[in-house]
Scaffold this motif. Structure first.
Motif, mmCIF file in Angstrom:
data_model
loop_
_atom_site.group_PDB
_atom_site.id
_atom_site.type_symbol
_atom_site.label_atom_id
_atom_site.label_comp_id
_atom_site.label_asym_id
_atom_site.label_seq_id
_atom_site.Cartn_x
_atom_site.Cartn_y
_atom_site.Cartn_z
ATOM 1 N N ARG A 187 0.834 -1.216 0.000
ATOM 2 C CA ARG A 187 0.000 0.000 0.000
ATOM 3 C C ARG A 187 0.858 1.251 0.000
ATOM 4 N NH1 ARG A 187 -3.921 -1.332 4.154
ATOM 5 N NH2 ARG A 187 -2.839 -0.019 5.675
ATOM 6 N N ALA A 188 0.386 2.282 -0.660
ATOM 7 C CA ALA A 188 0.967 3.620 -0.582
ATOM 8 C C ALA A 188 -0.101 4.519 0.032
ATOM 9 C CB ALA A 188 1.366 4.135 -1.960
ATOM 10 N N GLY A 189 0.235 5.175 1.132
ATOM 11 C CA GLY A 189 -0.773 5.956 1.829
ATOM 12 C C GLY A 189 -0.267 7.294 2.313
ATOM 13 N N ARG A 190 -1.147 8.000 3.007
ATOM 14 C CA ARG A 190 -0.832 9.307 3.582
ATOM 15 C C ARG A 190 -1.474 9.377 4.958
ATOM 16 N NH1 ARG A 190 -3.381 14.090 0.409
ATOM 17 N NH2 ARG A 190 -5.243 13.042 1.218
ATOM 18 N N LEU A 191 -0.660 9.635 5.970
ATOM 19 C CA LEU A 191 -1.122 9.757 7.342
ATOM 20 C C LEU A 191 -0.981 11.216 7.761
ATOM 21 C CD1 LEU A 191 -2.005 8.530 10.065
ATOM 22 C CD2 LEU A 191 0.405 8.000 10.511
ATOM 23 N N THR A 192 -2.072 11.817 8.204
ATOM 24 C CA THR A 192 -2.074 13.228 8.565
ATOM 25 C C THR A 192 -1.949 13.378 10.080
ATOM 26 O OG1 THR A 192 -3.548 13.660 6.688
ATOM 27 C CG2 THR A 192 -3.300 15.412 8.312
ATOM 28 N N LEU A 193 -0.892 14.058 10.498
ATOM 29 C CA LEU A 193 -0.581 14.218 11.921
ATOM 30 C C LEU A 193 -0.451 15.699 12.273
ATOM 31 C CD1 LEU A 193 2.091 11.372 12.147
ATOM 32 C CD2 LEU A 193 -0.261 11.288 13.002
ATOM 33 N N PRO A 194 -0.497 16.048 13.564
ATOM 34 C CA PRO A 194 -0.439 17.456 13.942
ATOM 35 C C PRO A 194 0.782 18.203 13.420
ATOM 36 C CG PRO A 194 -1.192 16.153 15.795
ATOM 37 C CD PRO A 194 -0.800 15.178 14.724
ATOM 38 N N HIS A 195 1.903 17.525 13.257
ATOM 39 C CA HIS A 195 3.125 18.199 12.803
ATOM 40 C C HIS A 195 3.462 17.888 11.351
ATOM 41 C CE1 HIS A 195 3.562 18.752 17.146
ATOM 42 N NE2 HIS A 195 4.335 19.774 16.849
ATOM 43 N N GLY A 196 2.492 17.448 10.578
ATOM 44 C CA GLY A 196 2.729 17.253 9.158
ATOM 45 C C GLY A 196 2.195 15.936 8.630
ATOM 46 N N GLU A 197 2.236 15.791 7.332
ATOM 47 C CA GLU A 197 1.804 14.564 6.677
ATOM 48 C C GLU A 197 2.970 13.596 6.545
ATOM 49 O OE1 GLU A 197 -1.773 16.327 3.828
ATOM 50 O OE2 GLU A 197 0.067 15.550 2.923
ATOM 51 N N LEU A 238 18.090 14.231 4.796
ATOM 52 C CA LEU A 238 18.138 12.941 4.130
ATOM 53 C C LEU A 238 16.751 12.390 3.824
ATOM 54 C CD1 LEU A 238 17.511 10.582 6.482
ATOM 55 C CD2 LEU A 238 19.855 11.140 7.119
ATOM 56 N N GLY A 239 15.702 13.169 4.145
ATOM 57 C CA GLY A 239 14.352 12.831 3.723
ATOM 58 C C GLY A 239 13.457 12.219 4.769
ATOM 59 N N ALA A 240 13.900 12.173 6.022
ATOM 60 C CA ALA A 240 13.066 11.586 7.074
ATOM 61 C C ALA A 240 11.812 12.432 7.291
ATOM 62 C CB ALA A 240 13.854 11.459 8.367
ATOM 63 N N GLN A 241 10.675 11.769 7.416
ATOM 64 C CA GLN A 241 9.407 12.465 7.618
ATOM 65 C C GLN A 241 8.952 12.437 9.067
ATOM 66 O OE1 GLN A 241 6.351 11.420 4.513
ATOM 67 N NE2 GLN A 241 7.807 9.773 4.081
ATOM 68 N N ILE A 242 9.386 11.430 9.823
ATOM 69 C CA ILE A 242 8.946 11.219 11.196
ATOM 70 C C ILE A 242 10.049 10.456 11.908
ATOM 71 C CG2 ILE A 242 7.640 9.212 10.345
ATOM 72 C CD1 ILE A 242 5.776 9.499 12.772
ATOM 73 N N ILE A 243 10.286 10.781 13.172
ATOM 74 C CA ILE A 243 11.307 10.077 13.950
ATOM 75 C C ILE A 243 10.689 9.558 15.248
ATOM 76 C CG2 ILE A 243 13.199 11.430 12.977
ATOM 77 C CD1 ILE A 243 13.275 13.002 15.618
ATOM 78 N N GLY A 247 8.015 20.181 25.197
ATOM 79 C CA GLY A 247 7.805 18.904 24.525
ATOM 80 C C GLY A 247 8.982 18.550 23.621
ATOM 81 N N LEU A 248 8.961 17.319 23.141
ATOM 82 C CA LEU A 248 10.092 16.827 22.360
ATOM 83 C C LEU A 248 10.371 17.650 21.118
ATOM 84 C CD1 LEU A 248 9.895 12.916 22.364
ATOM 85 C CD2 LEU A 248 11.698 14.370 23.312
ATOM 86 N N HIS A 249 9.327 18.128 20.442
ATOM 87 C CA HIS A 249 9.555 18.874 19.205
ATOM 88 C C HIS A 249 10.429 20.101 19.444
ATOM 89 C CE1 HIS A 249 5.935 16.525 18.069
ATOM 90 N NE2 HIS A 249 6.481 16.557 16.872
ATOM 91 N N ARG A 250 10.090 20.866 20.455
ATOM 92 C CA ARG A 250 10.893 22.063 20.746
ATOM 93 C C ARG A 250 12.222 21.688 21.386
ATOM 94 N NH1 ARG A 250 6.622 26.555 23.214
ATOM 95 N NH2 ARG A 250 5.307 26.739 21.341
ATOM 96 N N HIS A 256 10.693 19.580 13.868
ATOM 97 C CA HIS A 256 9.379 20.178 13.666
ATOM 98 C C HIS A 256 8.451 19.322 12.820
ATOM 99 C CE1 HIS A 256 11.072 23.600 15.660
ATOM 100 N NE2 HIS A 256 12.051 23.663 14.775
ATOM 101 N N ARG A 257 8.878 18.128 12.495
ATOM 102 C CA ARG A 257 8.019 17.154 11.815
ATOM 103 C C ARG A 257 7.435 16.191 12.853
ATOM 104 N NH1 ARG A 257 8.573 17.297 6.303
ATOM 105 N NH2 ARG A 257 10.405 18.391 5.459
ATOM 106 N N PRO A 258 6.609 15.240 12.431
ATOM 107 C CA PRO A 258 6.003 14.334 13.406
ATOM 108 C C PRO A 258 7.015 13.503 14.191
ATOM 109 C CG PRO A 258 4.760 14.294 11.363
ATOM 110 C CD PRO A 258 5.994 15.102 11.093
ATOM 111 N N ILE A 259 6.590 13.119 15.391
ATOM 112 C CA ILE A 259 7.355 12.230 16.278
ATOM 113 C C ILE A 259 6.419 11.129 16.783
ATOM 114 C CG2 ILE A 259 8.627 12.047 18.462
ATOM 115 C CD1 ILE A 259 9.494 14.938 18.146
ATOM 116 N N LEU A 260 6.973 9.942 16.922
ATOM 117 C CA LEU A 260 6.301 8.819 17.575
ATOM 118 C C LEU A 260 7.136 8.431 18.783
ATOM 119 C CD1 LEU A 260 4.836 5.637 15.879
ATOM 120 C CD2 LEU A 260 6.419 5.405 17.796
#
Length: 392
Positions: free
Chosen positions: A21-31, A57-62, A83-86, A91-95
């Motif tokens: 599957r190719a998908g898109r997950l929408t999160l508070p700090h970005g897609e 290097l293209g990471a979308q979420i860490i 919080g972790l972002h600051r 500034h992209r999504p975090i898990l």
């Protein structure tokens, strides 16, 4: 930075090819475009790299690790710093994971009870208690977009009895996690927007995996689901079989996260079986130990003598900063000389390699030729390793 293009926490499938599957997950700090490989930032850092380099290097979420951040610097300190972002300037999504795996694997002493797990810190020997409720509070303080439920993660190839006990306790803990997750925004209305992913357990037993998945899905209205307890020592074909057993049980509308998996062949094999999200410490851990992935050669150790005066790039097929800039001979020299720069450059390559592999898989899913492309890629990867092993 806020997500645009759809409701928060929604997952849209944009293309399929077979089970992939190719998908898109929408999160508070970005897609997040899936399939996606998520670099691990255990202690609020992807080891040896700056956030700008990880972004480049293209990471979308860490990922961040609840166990480590709870012990040092402490979740309340992270909350106080925004919080972790600051805190880590990402500034992209975090898990954040729940720390469950670390509680069971890193602690010299742990006592598992229905209330939770009492464990001894690997840093100073102090004793602590993780309960489902407490972990939810810690993860809220850390502020990630996606947080994981607290689970019991049994060792690889555990007995059927232990695998059953672990998945059933994980389900009971999940209900407590869900309840506390729902309560926390009322107590902390200015806190972060988050979603909670449950974790499927069941060891290497297909029937237990299916039972765990069905009960987990009945326990709440989730925005995603994770598969835990794999890549912990079981043979790779067994891991693939567990994914295949789960595939028909998992709703198409949910993103599927295979926890702790991130070797190149595992990535493609799992994407072909319907997995969307991955994480693993292997890219940076391998890089710090001189091991790199090369498309036509498999996994290679940079300190090999054949690289002593090799003027070529590390991987001729790679466009990362390391491969664009330095020779194999120089990278070998840095590593053999014990220079810290070698760890950074090799980690940059490995992360770029996996992030790019997931992106390429997405492109081929959308193009409708993922199966043939991934088969050819894997044959080349394994053939290169076999040929090299035959020479050495």
């Amino acid at each position: 930075m806020h997500a645009e293009g759809g409701p928060l926490f929604e997952f849209d499938i944009q293309g399929t090819e077979g089970a992939a599957r190719a998908g898109r997950l929408t999160l508070p700090h970005g897609e997040v475009q899936t399939p996606v490989f998520m670099p691990v930032g255990t202690q609020a850092t992807v080891k040896t790299l700056t956030p700008e380099e990880v972004d480049g290097l293209g990471a979308q979420i860490i990922l961040g690790n609840t166990y480590h951040l709870y012990l040092r610097p402490g979740h309340e300190a992270v909350r106080q710093m925004g919080g972790l972002h600051r805190f880590q300037n990402w500034h992209r999504p975090i898990l954040t994971d729940s720390g469950g795996f670390q509680v069971f694997s890193l602690s010299d002493i742990n006592v598992i009870e229905e209330e939770g797990v009492t464990f001894q810190s690997h840093i100073d020997g102090s004793r602590h208690l993780f309960t489902p409720e407490r972990v939810m509070g810690i993860e809220r303080a850390l502020g990630a977009d996606i947080i994981m439920a607290f689970d019991q993660c049994p060792p690889g190839q555990s007995s059927r009895e232990l695998a059953t006990e672990a998945y059933q306790r994980t389900l009971r803990w999940l209900e407590r996690c869900r309840k506390r997750f729902v309560e926390l925004p009322d107590e902390d209305p200015d806190g972060p927007l988050q979603t909670l992913f449950p974790i499927v357990q069941g060891g290497v037993y297909p029937d237990l995996r299916k039972e765990s998945a069905r009960a987990t899905l009945q326990a709440g209205d989730w925005h995603g689901i994770a598969i835990g307890g794999l890549s912990v020592g079981e043979p790779k074909p067994t891991m693939y079989a567990m994914i295949e057993a789960l595939q028909p049980e998992l709703p198409e509308r949910l993103p599927r996260y295979l926890m702790g998996v991130g070797y190149p062949d595992d990535l493609l094999e799992a994407i072909g079986r319907g997995i969307d999200m991955f994480d693993c410490v292997a890219p940076t851990r391998n890089g710090r130990n001189g091991a790199v992935w090369i498309a036509g050669e498999g996994q290679v150790n940079i300190k090999q003598r054949r690289f002593f005066t090799d003027p070529g790039p590390l991987d001729p097929d790679c466009g990362c900063y390391t491969c664009r800039t330095y020779t194999r001979a120089y990278l070998r020299h840095l590593f053999v000389a014990g220079e810290g720069l070698s760890m950074r450059l090799l980690s940059i390559h490995n992360l770029h390699f996996l992030v790019g592999l997931a992106n390429a898989a997405r492109e081929h899913i959308l193009a409708g030729d993922f199966t043939s492309w991934s088969r050819a890629w894997l044959e080349r990867f394994h053939a290169g390793k076999a040929a090299r092993d035959g020479r050495e």
